[in-house]
Design a protein around this motif. Structure first.
Motif, PDB file in Angstrom:
ATOM      1  N   THR A 111     -27.912 -16.294-110.364  1.00 19.04           N
ATOM      2  CA  THR A 111     -28.772 -15.106-109.543  1.00 19.04           C
ATOM      3  C   THR A 111     -29.513 -15.909-109.032  1.00 19.04           C
ATOM      4  O   THR A 111     -30.374 -17.113-109.381  1.00 19.04           O
ATOM      5  CB  THR A 111     -29.591 -14.154-110.918  1.00 19.04           C
ATOM      6  N   THR A 144     -29.052  -9.494-108.383  1.00 16.55           N
ATOM      7  CA  THR A 144     -27.333 -10.210-108.547  1.00 16.55           C
ATOM      8  C   THR A 144     -27.505 -10.976-108.311  1.00 16.55           C
ATOM      9  O   THR A 144     -27.530 -12.212-108.925  1.00 16.55           O
ATOM     10  CB  THR A 144     -27.546 -10.254-106.273  1.00 16.55           C
ATOM     11  N   ILE A 197     -23.918 -13.316-109.789  1.00 15.72           N
ATOM     12  CA  ILE A 197     -22.750 -13.895-110.044  1.00 15.72           C
ATOM     13  C   ILE A 197     -21.966 -14.654-111.051  1.00 15.72           C
ATOM     14  O   ILE A 197     -22.561 -15.109-111.898  1.00 15.72           O
ATOM     15  CB  ILE A 197     -22.115 -14.665-108.658  1.00 15.72           C
ATOM     16  N   GLU A 253     -19.285 -10.493-108.732  1.00 12.45           N
ATOM     17  CA  GLU A 253     -20.969 -10.212-109.042  1.00 12.45           C
ATOM     18  C   GLU A 253     -21.164  -8.381-108.939  1.00 12.45           C
ATOM     19  O   GLU A 253     -20.568  -7.343-108.368  1.00 12.45           O
ATOM     20  CB  GLU A 253     -20.785  -9.847-107.052  1.00 12.45           C
TER      21      GLU A 253
END
Lengths: 301, 563
Positions: free
Chosen positions: B122, B127, B129, B194
């Motif tokens: 991140t 966000t 992943i 994600e």
């Protein structure tokens, strides 16, 4: 056959011979004292009541400020003959003061539920027909619920407290009195003197309360005496379930339930309140039994 | 004569029954609740920082020792084995053997380690992943991939999801709320996914490591079974080390080894969870060796457990607090002098020895030392009834007052004998003129009324779920700025800001400062009185190896029994 006849003659003699007559009550009292269970019950109850009445005078106690965690769960000793509970409170003192609570519950419940039950039974038995049906079906409905469940339901709705314990135990006791009274009234109202009273125009109320009730008292007194014991036991059961008198007021049933986790380590915490309940209830039951024998005309010697 | 004996023996019988009933009575059914019994993720006292790593050297079972049947004795049955939709500890401990999360906490630390996700990245904490572990399958053969993860996350976060069967996902709601909710779930490829949050959150990994909540259920199994999924009629299907075999309600749940598990182990052929509601019966079985672990041992049995060479008692640093709270919008608790008076009127220290023994410590700050942000400068309140009376006089109540004090109807590690503790507190309060009427009610109603703010003064406690202060201080004192909390009407804008900052901040050292400041403000406000930091002892047979004594993540994948 002949013994019955002899007994009747003897009874007649008692009434007929002037100077030797005794009232029903003094006669019963004499016979109560002459029976083993009556005497023992009477002594036990007298002691219990004395403890209950004198405790606050002789040994005042404020449950609200009582705690001494430094002396938590001490075994019985000279200083604390019954030991101390988890909060370090003297068990003897709490049991003594618990006597008041239990007796209060016992007597209030019996007089209140007795009064209601007697009235209902009297009306049902005397008027019969529809009145009888309505009252007794209501009593049957009450009896259809297991007593402890009904009491729990009442407490659950009203919240646990001393008053509500008495109300709950009282309500479940009413049908017992109503049924006993009704059955006696059913036989008494067929007597000739009741017919006579009715014929000369005595009012219903007077017949019920002056002529029928006094002549039905014996079984009622027995029922009420036994009722005190069962009311105490019932209240203790509610207290045990945490639905009775609320802490910190000392109540025997609640004391037992508080002590259960320590049954193995401190059995005296369960033993002494348990004995208090047992002895008190035993006292009332013995007395009730003695009274039954003393008041039963069939058993007159 | 005969009747008399009937009366007498009936009475004895009743007394005997009174005594007998008791045994079963205290073992109250475990309510489904967030206040679940001390959730103890173990963290040693030396470090409060969540990033700490603890090495555990597991020893491996020898020849023929890897096929034992392990039996756990516990107080109650599970509610439902559907991860995410339950909050009670009894369900949690079974679920986490079946369903696994993306991230797990390592050993006995709180460090998030890769689990079903092998790694993550991140840039802005918003966000995230996740790269998923490959070659993992659910017990029913369904492949574990990004599709399955998205399916599970959608089920937690979307109230209208058709596979929820009317169940609620309370933990998702409370952990993520609306401010840090998972806004988007994007499948990048089969093994990459994600997550986009509504706002940055440094504690996402700590949250996801609540394994009993965020464990992955097999989508095919849930869709096939429908609303019997997780119930005794259905069962549960995950990727974990143990597979569901059978569930006899109120008796036992049987799991068996998943031979195809991707990890090392497990070393038990079967894992059985038995419900034994009676505390002393459960302990007796442990002594007899018919169970290997007894969850919740009555305090009165602990000396016997200590003395038994075949039984090991594990004590962990406390991660739970017992406290007294007030409704601060009503008189007289709106006055800080009154709250302070109560704090000084009660001899809190005297409660520890008789009620907790060595399993409790007098609390200073709200969070125990093992939780990040614990403030060591906060000392317990001094017992000083004279000061309490002065404070009451200052508040305009020289003669004291009368109020209701609600005590919990259940046994909890933080208040093992709530009624007696409440009575002791009440007696101390009565000595300074504060007359409290002790009240209680059914556990479910109690928690509900507490949530509604219906109690003027009450007792309750908290056990950490994951060792993070957001799940501790944040849970109890967090509120939107300018908007008082409902349960206790507590409002302090600075505390509100700090607790929001603490949730976003990533650096543990900064977070520690933030939470320590909040602790101090809360203490100054007498928002609550922390009474005790309690530890829950974990009691097992001594021949159990590799057991990690942590309730919400008491892993059995390494456990074996030495014969």
């Amino acid at each position: 056959m002949s013994t019955t006849a002899n007994a009747q003659v003897a009874a007649l003699n008692e009434i007929m011979v002037p100077g030797q007559s005794r009232s029903l009550m003094s006669d019963a009292w004499r016979r109560l004292l002459s029976s083993w269970n009556g005497r023992v019950g009477l002594v036990m109850i007298t002691i219990t009541i004395l403890i209950g009445v004198l405790a606050p005078v002789v040994w005042p106690y404020d449950p609200y400020t009582d705690s001494n965690l430094a002396e938590s769960r001490m075994s019985p000793s000279l200083q604390h003959p019954f030991g101390t509970d988890r909060l370090g409170r003297d068990m003897l003192r709490r049991i003594v003061h618990g006597t008041r609570v239990s007796l209060l519950i016992g007597f209030v419940v019996v007089f209140a539920s007795g009064a209601v039950g007697i009235l209902l039974g009297l009306f049902a038995g005397y008027f019969g027909k529809a009145v009888d049906s309505v009252i007794m079906r209501l009593m049957d409905i009450l009896l259809a619920f297991p007593a402890i469940l009904l009491a729990i339901a009442i407490v659950a709705v009203r919240g646990p407290s001393l008053e509500n314990t008495m109300i709950a135990v009282g309500v479940v006791s009413v049908p017992g009195y109503a049924r006993v009274v009704r059955s006696i009234v059913l036989s008494v109202r067929e007597r000739d003197y009741i017919d006579a009273a009715r014929m000369i125009g005595v009012s219903h109320g007077r017949i019920m309360f002056v002529h029928i009730l006094p002549n039905s008292l014996s079984p009622i007194i027995v029922q009420m005496t036994l009722g005190v014991g069962s009311a105490i036991l019932f209240a203790a059961a509610l207290g045990f379930l945490g639905l009775g008198v609320q802490p910190p007021i000392p109540e025997w049933g609640a004391m037992i339930s508080d002590a259960i986790p320590f049954l193995r380590q401190s059995p005296y915490l369960v033993f002494f309140p348990g004995m208090a309940i047992m002895l008190t209830v035993l006292g009332f039951n013995l007395l009730g039994d003695g009274l039954r024998d003393a008041l039963d005309p069939q058993l007159r010697k | 004569m005969q009747k008399r004996w009937v009366v007498f023996s009936t009475m004895l019988l009743v007394v005997a029954m009174l005594a007998a009933c008791s045994a079963a009575a205290p073992a109250a059914a475990p309510a489904a609740e967030a206040e679940a019994e001390a959730a103890v993720p173990s963290i040693s006292e030396e470090s409060k920082v969540a990033e700490r790593v603890v090495e555990i050297n597991y020893d491996l079972p020898g020849e023929g020792q890897a096929d034992a049947v392990f039996i756990v004795g516990r107080g109650g049955d599970s509610v439902l084995l559907d991860s995410g939709s339950v909050t009670d500890g009894e369900s949690a401990m079974v679920i986490q053997e079946i369903a696994e999360p993306l991230v797990r906490q390592e050993g006995i630390s709180t460090k998030p380690i890769p689990w079903l996700a092998e790694s993550w990245e991140t840039e802005d904490s918003q966000t995230w992943i996740f790269h998923l572990r490959q070659g993992v399958t659910f017990h029913d053969g369904t492949p574990f991939n990004a599709e399955a993860v998205k399916w599970n996350i959608d089920r937690w976060r979307n109230p209208d999801n058709e596979w929820r069967f009317g169940r609620t996902f309370e933990y998702y709601d409370s952990e993520f709320g609306t401010d840090t909710a998972i806004e988007e779930v994007n499948i990048i490829d089969d093994y990459t996914i994600e997550l986009v949050l509504a706002q940055p959150s440094s504690v996402l990994l700590a949250k996801l490591s609540l394994s009993f909540v965020f464990g992955m259920n097999s989508p095919t199994a849930v869709m096939e079974q429908g609303d019997v999924y997780g119930t005794p009629a259905g069962g549960a299907v995950g990727t974990g080390p143990y597979k569901f075999v059978e569930w006899v309600p109120d008796d036992r749940i049987v799991l068996e080894r998943n031979e195809d598990w991707w990890g090392e182990g497990p070393y038990l052929s079967r894992l059985i969870f038995r419900s034994i509601p009676d505390n002393s019966a459960r302990f007796a079985e442990l002594q007899a060796g018919t169970i290997h672990q007894a969850n919740t041992v009555a305090q009165t049995d602990l000396p016997a457990a200590d003395a038994d060479p075949n039984i090991t008692v594990n004590i962990l640093p406390s991660t739970s607090t017992g406290y007294i709270a007030f409704q601060q919008c009503i008189e007289p608790f709106d006055k800080i002098e009154v709250r302070k008076a109560i704090a000084h009127a009660v001899n809190w220290g005297a409660l520890i020895e008789p009620f907790y023994g060595k399993y409790g410590e007098l609390a200073g700050s709200f969070q125990p030392p093992a939780i990040l942000g614990h403030n060591p400068d906060i000392q317990p309140y001094e017992y000083n009834p004279e000061l309490a009376k002065e404070l009451l006089a200052e508040a305009g109540l020289p003669d004291g007052f009368e109020t209701e004090f609600w005590y919990i109807p259940v046994v909890r590690g933080y208040f093992p004998d709530s009624k007696a503790i409440a009575e002791a507190i009440a007696a101390d309060l009565a000595r300074v003129g504060i007359r409290v009427n002790l009240m209680t009610e059914d556990w479910g109603a109690y928690l509900e009324h507490r949530n509604e703010g219906a109690f003027p003064m009450w007792m309750l406690g908290w056990g950490s779920d994951n060792g993070d202060p957001d799940n501790y201080l944040g849970w109890h004192f967090g509120h939107p700025v300018g908007e008082p909390r409902v349960e206790d009407c507590y409002a302090n804008d600075r505390v509100a800001e700090l607790l929001i900052e603490g949730r976003i901040e990533a650096d543990p050292a900064v977070r520690e400062k933030i939470y320590q400041e909040a602790e101090q403000l809360i203490h100054d406000d007498v928002a609550r009185i922390s009474v005790v930091w309690a530890s829950t002892p974990w009691v097992l047979r001594s021949n159990v190896r590799n057991y990690t004594p942590v309730v919400f993540r008491s892993w059995y994948d390494h456990v074996w029994i030495e014969e």
